[in-house]
Scaffold this active site. Structure first.
Site, PDB file in Angstrom:
ATOM      1  N   SER A   1       2.985  -6.317  -0.202  1.00 54.04           N
ATOM      2  CA  SER A   1       2.542  -5.070  -0.832  1.00 54.04           C
ATOM      3  C   SER A   1       1.635  -5.242  -2.037  1.00 54.04           C
ATOM      4  O   SER A   1       1.172  -4.234  -2.595  1.00 54.04           O
ATOM      5  CB  SER A   1       3.753  -4.222  -1.211  1.00 54.04           C
ATOM      6  OG  SER A   1       4.364  -3.702  -0.052  1.00 54.04           O
ATOM      7  N   VAL A   2       1.353  -6.457  -2.446  1.00 53.80           N
ATOM      8  CA  VAL A   2       0.271  -6.634  -3.413  1.00 53.80           C
ATOM      9  C   VAL A   2      -1.035  -6.144  -2.776  1.00 53.80           C
ATOM     10  O   VAL A   2      -1.974  -5.744  -3.468  1.00 53.80           O
ATOM     11  CB  VAL A   2       0.172  -8.095  -3.885  1.00 53.80           C
ATOM     12  CG1 VAL A   2      -1.009  -8.293  -4.837  1.00 53.80           C
ATOM     13  CG2 VAL A   2       1.474  -8.523  -4.576  1.00 53.80           C
TER      14      VAL A   2
END
Length: 384
Positions: free
Chosen positions: A110-111
């Site tokens: 999710s970065v």
């Protein structure tokens, strides 16, 4: 770098187990063998040999129970693959685990959302997209879904009311259907293959109104990827490459997983090297260098709604924090990008420090480890 030794064979890894330990130590650096992926070309500039922790190896502080801990202790105990520290734009410390190849892109989960948030700032400055617009203006296919009456800003701040649970370990419900639509999970017998947009259009609305609560749900960012693609007239990986990745001077190629129709997974599909991940954080630290508008980064840092964050489902992570355009705002001088299984960018603006961490933590989420890592990032930053 010597070839890593694994206690399993490549044939042991498949689409059903690639995100589980011990296989993730290999698969997080070889995602394209598991899921179809599109390449995001870097500049091709050669990297210098890996560095070492330097003075950071001797840094110690007390944990919550009063015991002394060190940076190497934390890195070894939290399944770290790569750890890079930059100060004022220069790499001042690095650490790589025994199975990590520093030259290989590593999945950042999710970065990727935070990269998507930066892309929105670039496109907004070009007049291609407006945060005030309804989502349906760009993606009419979501009529009848939770997203039909929501704004783009609701989407980018995780303020969508939807009937969907962010359950990473789900094997039979909505999150499993979502993962199958992204091509991350194996298909099930009797259930035909789906694609990402078809799945997103099936999500129903929750009981609250949009814009009233922080509810972290990954499908939001995948839909944001569609919004940006439609606004830019480019595939997601192409716009990242031409508008962000190459202009910021990344050295290595990145990659992003794609669904069955070739759509990049903006919510969690990117893989990048640790040094390029740190360079991305440093771009944010210095205000975007004209690549991402400084006004957009200032907005990320200051415009998140603290009351909505405090009432949301991640409030325990950062007391008094906020969330804006897929970035976490722990305090007025810090930003963070976070991915499951231990992926981080940590930025301390007051000390000009950027930290990138890539990991293969066995559990997707681990609150105790998160607390330890946040304390570690702050201790490292305070050393400068």
């Amino acid at each position: 770098m010597a070839e890593a030794v694994f206690r399993f064979e490549r044939r042991d890894i498949d689409l059903g187990n690639w995100r589980t330990a011990p296989y993730s130590a290999w698969s997080f650096q070889n995602v394209s063998e598991m899921v179809p992926s599109a390449i995001i070309k870097g500049t091709g500039k050669a990297e210098s040999p890996p560095n070492h922790l330097g003075d950071l190896a001797a840094l110690v502080w007390k944990d919550a129970e009063g015991a002394l801990v060190s940076v190497p202790d934390v890195l070894e105990s939290t399944y770290t693959d790569a750890f890079v520290v930059m100060h004022k734009g220069r790499i001042v410390g690095e650490w790589y685990g025994p199975t990590c190849d520093p030259q290989k892109p590593h999945l950042i989960f999710s970065v990727s959302k935070s990269v998507t948030g930066l892309m929105a700032g670039i496109l907004e400055a070009r007049g291609a997209v407006s945060m005030d617009d309804p989502i349906i203006r760009y993606v009419p296919e979501i009529a009848g879904s939770a997203y039909a009456d929501a704004s783009v800003r609701n989407l980018f701040d995780m303020q969508i009311s939807m009937d969907f649970s962010e359950d990473y370990l789900d094997k039979t419900g909505g999150y499993d259907r979502y993962r199958r639509a992204t091509a991350w999970n194996p298909e099930k017998s009797g259930e035909g293959p789906s694609d990402l947009l078809t799945f997103l259009a099936t999500i129903g609305k929750g009981p609250a109104e949009h814009g009233t609560l922080h509810a972290y749900r990954s499908p939001n960012t995948d839909l944001a990827g569609f919004v940006l693609e439609r606004a830019a007239g480019q595939r997601f990986h192409e716009m990242v490459e031409t508008l962000l990745w190459q202009p910021m001077g990344t050295h290595g190629d990145a990659a992003i997983t794609v669904d069955r129709l070739g759509v990049g997974r903006a919510a969690g599909g990117m893989s990048v090297t640790a040094r390029d991940l740190a360079r991305l954080g440093d771009l944010v630290r210095v205000g975007g260098r004209g690549i991402v508008p400084k006004s957009w980064i200032d907005d990320i840092r200051t415009a998140g709604d603290k009351a909505i964050w405090a009432a949301g489902d991640q409030a325990k992570l950062f007391a008094g924090g906020a969330y804006r355009s897929y970035w976490y705002c722990p305090s007025e001088h810090e930003l963070a990008a976070i991915g499951i299984h231990g992926q981080w960018i940590w930025i301390d603006f007051s000390r000009d420090v950027v930290i990138a961490k890539q990991s293969c933590q066995p559990l997707p989420e681990d609150a105790e480890t998160d607390d330890l890592l946040i304390a570690t990032f702050r201790a490292v930053a305070q050393a400068f």
